[in-house]
Scaffold this motif. Sequence first.
Motif, PDB file in Angstrom:
ATOM      1  N   ILE A 117      37.380  54.324  33.413  1.00  0.00           N
ATOM      2  CA  ILE A 117      37.795  52.949  33.102  1.00  0.00           C
ATOM      3  C   ILE A 117      39.084  52.776  34.190  1.00  0.00           C
ATOM      4  N   ASN A 118      39.086  51.772  34.568  1.00  0.00           N
ATOM      5  CA  ASN A 118      40.263  51.365  35.614  1.00  0.00           C
ATOM      6  C   ASN A 118      40.736  50.095  35.353  1.00  0.00           C
ATOM      7  N   ASN A 119      42.358  49.980  35.360  1.00  0.00           N
ATOM      8  CA  ASN A 119      42.802  48.605  35.281  1.00  0.00           C
ATOM      9  C   ASN A 119      43.848  48.325  36.327  1.00  0.00           C
ATOM     10  N   THR A 120      43.599  49.102  37.718  1.00  0.00           N
ATOM     11  CA  THR A 120      44.545  49.014  38.652  1.00  0.00           C
ATOM     12  C   THR A 120      43.895  48.282  39.971  1.00  0.00           C
ATOM     13  N   SER A 121      42.452  47.899  39.695  1.00  0.00           N
ATOM     14  CA  SER A 121      41.831  47.293  40.957  1.00  0.00           C
ATOM     15  C   SER A 121      42.172  46.071  40.925  1.00  0.00           C
ATOM     16  N   GLU A 122      41.906  45.331  42.068  1.00  0.00           N
ATOM     17  CA  GLU A 122      42.197  44.015  42.438  1.00  0.00           C
ATOM     18  C   GLU A 122      41.592  43.166  41.540  1.00  0.00           C
ATOM     19  N   LYS A 123      40.409  43.319  41.172  1.00  0.00           N
ATOM     20  CA  LYS A 123      39.648  42.538  40.200  1.00  0.00           C
ATOM     21  C   LYS A 123      40.370  42.384  39.109  1.00  0.00           C
ATOM     22  N   VAL A 124      40.828  43.439  38.412  1.00  0.00           N
ATOM     23  CA  VAL A 124      41.635  43.417  37.318  1.00  0.00           C
ATOM     24  C   VAL A 124      42.816  42.683  37.336  1.00  0.00           C
ATOM     25  N   LYS A 125      43.546  43.078  38.551  1.00  0.00           N
ATOM     26  CA  LYS A 125      44.987  42.449  38.527  1.00  0.00           C
ATOM     27  C   LYS A 125      44.889  40.977  38.785  1.00  0.00           C
ATOM     28  N   GLU A 126      43.643  40.418  39.419  1.00  0.00           N
ATOM     29  CA  GLU A 126      43.656  39.242  39.555  1.00  0.00           C
ATOM     30  C   GLU A 126      43.236  38.394  38.225  1.00  0.00           C
ATOM     31  N   ALA A 127      42.321  39.173  37.379  1.00  0.00           N
ATOM     32  CA  ALA A 127      42.236  38.512  36.078  1.00  0.00           C
ATOM     33  C   ALA A 127      43.403  38.541  35.084  1.00  0.00           C
ATOM     34  N   VAL A 128      44.251  39.519  35.328  1.00  0.00           N
ATOM     35  CA  VAL A 128      45.501  39.528  34.333  1.00  0.00           C
ATOM     36  C   VAL A 128      46.573  38.305  34.927  1.00  0.00           C
ATOM     37  N   LYS A 129      46.527  38.449  36.355  1.00  0.00           N
ATOM     38  CA  LYS A 129      47.441  37.112  36.968  1.00  0.00           C
ATOM     39  C   LYS A 129      46.942  36.051  36.511  1.00  0.00           C
ATOM     40  N   TRP A 130      45.704  35.691  36.238  1.00  0.00           N
ATOM     41  CA  TRP A 130      45.005  34.527  35.716  1.00  0.00           C
ATOM     42  C   TRP A 130      45.427  34.156  34.218  1.00  0.00           C
ATOM     43  N   GLY A 131      45.080  35.452  33.631  1.00  0.00           N
ATOM     44  CA  GLY A 131      45.331  35.411  32.262  1.00  0.00           C
ATOM     45  C   GLY A 131      46.720  34.884  31.796  1.00  0.00           C
TER      46      GLY A 131
END
Lengths: 432, 533
Positions: free
Chosen positions: B72-86
């Motif tokens: 599990i990873n929540n520090t990748s760019e993909k996740v960060k982008e999703a959180v930013k948009w969230g």
Amino acid sequence: MKETKVLTEHYDKEEYRFLEGYQKWGGYSMLRKALKMKPGDIVEMVKASGLRGRGGAGFPTGVKWGFLPKNGEPRYLLCNADEGEPGTFKDRLIMERAPHQLIEGMLIAAYAIESHKSYIYVRGEYNYPIRVLEKALEEAYQAGLLGRNILGSGFHHDMDIYRGAGAYICGEETGLISSLEGYKGQPKLKPPFPAVQGYLKKPTIVNNVETLAAVVIILRDGPEGYRKYGTEKSPGTKIFSLSGNVLRPGNYEVPLGFPLKDLIFGLGGGIPNGHQLKAVIPGGSSAPVLTAEEAMRATLDYECLANMGTMLGSGAVIVLDDRQCMVDCLGNLMHFYHHESCGQCTPCREGTGWLDKITQRILSGQGQPADVDLLFKVADNMKGRTICALSDAAALPVMSFVTKFRDEFDYYVHNGKSKVKGKVLAHAQMYH
Amino acid sequence: MPRCTINGVEIEVKEGTTIIQAMMAHQQRIAHYCWHPGLSVAGVCRLCMVEIEGNPRLQIACNTVITEGMKINNTSEKVKEAVKWGLDFHLINHPLDCPICDQAGECGLQEQYMEFGKYDPEMAEPKQKKRKVVDLGPRVVLDSERCILCSRCVRFTDEVSKSYELGIFNRGDRSEIGTHAGKTLDNKYSLNTVDICPVGALTSRDFRFRQRVWYLKDQNTICNGCSTGCHIKVYFNKEGFFRVKPVYNAEVNGYWMCDEGRDIYRFANKENRWQQGWYRVDGNIVELKPAELAQKIQSLVTSQSAFVVTGQFTCEELDRAIGMFVKKVGASNVFHWQNEPERWNDFDGILLRGDRNPNTRGLLEVFQKLQINTHWDQLIQKLQQGMIETLIVAAPEGVTWYPDFKEKLSIFSKAKNLIWLQSVKRKEVEELPHKSLYVIPLKSYVEKNGTFINYAGLRQSFKAVTTVLHETLTLDQALGLMLGSWEGLIPVTQNASGVTANAMTLVETERPKDRVLNETRKRNEFIFQRGRL
């Protein structure tokens, strides 16, 4: 060019909607046959037929039935007749013309999954189909086809009609379950999946009207007979609801793998008044749009359309000719999804509203050049981020419209008017 | 026991643990609004996105159970982008009027924005308009525009208080929180919805707009509202106490506390207390410092005295005070003022108990230790017979929960001399026509260290939160001064001028100088505190 009428073979006969007429044409003989079989064998038969859910997702029906836990808990069979996808009107045809076919299919399915209670969840606006169904249920109960000890087989089954209130989201299976349970129609988190914990927290199977009606055909023709039509991965026939700028809109039953071109120009009679084909939405409003060039190559089956980046969906083929402004069309769609988002997940609740507001602003002539990219970005970030697929359903049209008809969007934001000459923007006037 | 890797750290978790639970337990940062450890999973804010190896789609951590070997990873760019948009989706219809919002400073959106955002908004459309000041109930006010529809409050009323008042009405971005027809948010736990609201949508009618939260300090203590003894946090500054919030404790109160317990801060505020000790001479009130007054009335405490106590004092106070009294006067003259003993075993099924004293168990323990077997009737008998010359009453702090307070007061006033020890100011006492009445203000429970024993026998120690009135006394100090025997009370130190301690310096040294002022809030401390609440 002719339809392949398998499911709809007798739909032109007025008497087919009544029990007597239905039985005259061989109705309920498949139920008699099924009741003599082992439930597991029917599930295997449906699996072997390769029948895929006709509601939109195209999930293999037999596999879905196989997900039910084998622990003797009460199960429910729900028929999804909340035909809400814009452009779709095939379930209505079945309910109006052959309600007993649906009931027979449901009884066979119920017997196969050993369920003793089923509901037909019909969208509220379907007044007439509901009346026809109610009459059919009454007839079936009187004839001993429903209730206790059906046809002396010892199998009990009760069936009810539940009238929805017209929310698009209640066509999503968990949303349908919430609504049926008496809650606000909102999709539920998965897992747990309905097959494990659905209606009233009991194992539940939700199938589309057309899927359940097709079960009768599978039992009649056997898996091999059913596979005679369609392609390897998309066997059988399907009813397509053809609408938009065609000469003869309507429901057409054709085998899967049928060329889209033939549906539009053959069965549909082509585009009236010498106009040119511009775009086709092949599977209900949430399916990404195809350009005219793509539409000429496409065949109506799950794999071909998936390869083209769109989907077969519910089989609602919406044809757009060169009189249509794509920005206007998108505005119409966005207004719909904004109105229908259940509001549960943030990206969809806020995103559909945002997309709607941007497109309406472009349509009103106030668009900015950056808006086109913004539309795409917002949609891209709504996609795949929510509990159910409504967010995707709103996002995919945006992404495909903006990508494939970028010139029209750019023209609109730069000039404040549609690229299509003389286009009266019905939509923009309607909501502003 | 599945093993998994979260952001490169390998951990082992219990069967059935969700990713967010594991991440919170291992102090990994993860954005979330709708998830709350004390409530069911809603999965609607879509902020706790994580990337799981082998799964092309991002998954929500709150509804994904960890399986063996999950990466599990929540520090990748993909996740960060999703959180930013969230976060962006949360903000597009949220009013950006933080300076006038009551939640500013402890707002989930602000924290997330500082963590992941700090960019200009792309939303250029008019925001959705909703109702602004909605009375949900007697204690809670709603601002629908600020609401992010995380549904925590709805789940709270459905799952914890089981009062089912709240629901989300309408659809899409027109959705609003509201009460069901004919209902108001009026249950004994309604203010918990304000605590769990991640934004400024639900506000406490009592607290809203009275203080900016960054001007408040907080300190953990134990609630003295009933015998449950919930763990709480008291918020205060130099202007006084402002609010009380629950602190998570698995054994006692979980994440919640009752609404009545929220009121306990009022008893400690200056305006509700006697600043000085006082007594009446010839109809005139004479004010005196509490310690001086206590020393002055030493002569009144004779063998004809009786001591009435309530279960509202700490074990330490009761032990010393009663101990001293028994030593001087005798065990037969100590009486337990019971508050509705017939209701002591009442329980509302969540937290609130019928015994509204925080330390009845502690008091009974002291009684047992000192072999005090007196009965209330004996006191009344003695009073009627005029056998009691001086009556010392350690009156309760939470008087509002003593329905027979006035009645008891009239019984007590039969004594010739009445020495009244209480931390809150009561009109009833001031209006007593008693000729020989001595009132000594005590420290409130937020001003002293001590231990309460709750209904289940759990010993819970707490520290003083702050000092409001420096000159007030604790119960044992007051008794010690009155009985002239304060040895062993508090180590007697010398005051600044080198004079051996007298009563005054004794009190002065107790004063927690500047302790509160030195405590500054750690940066970003709130981010995880909200998650814990």
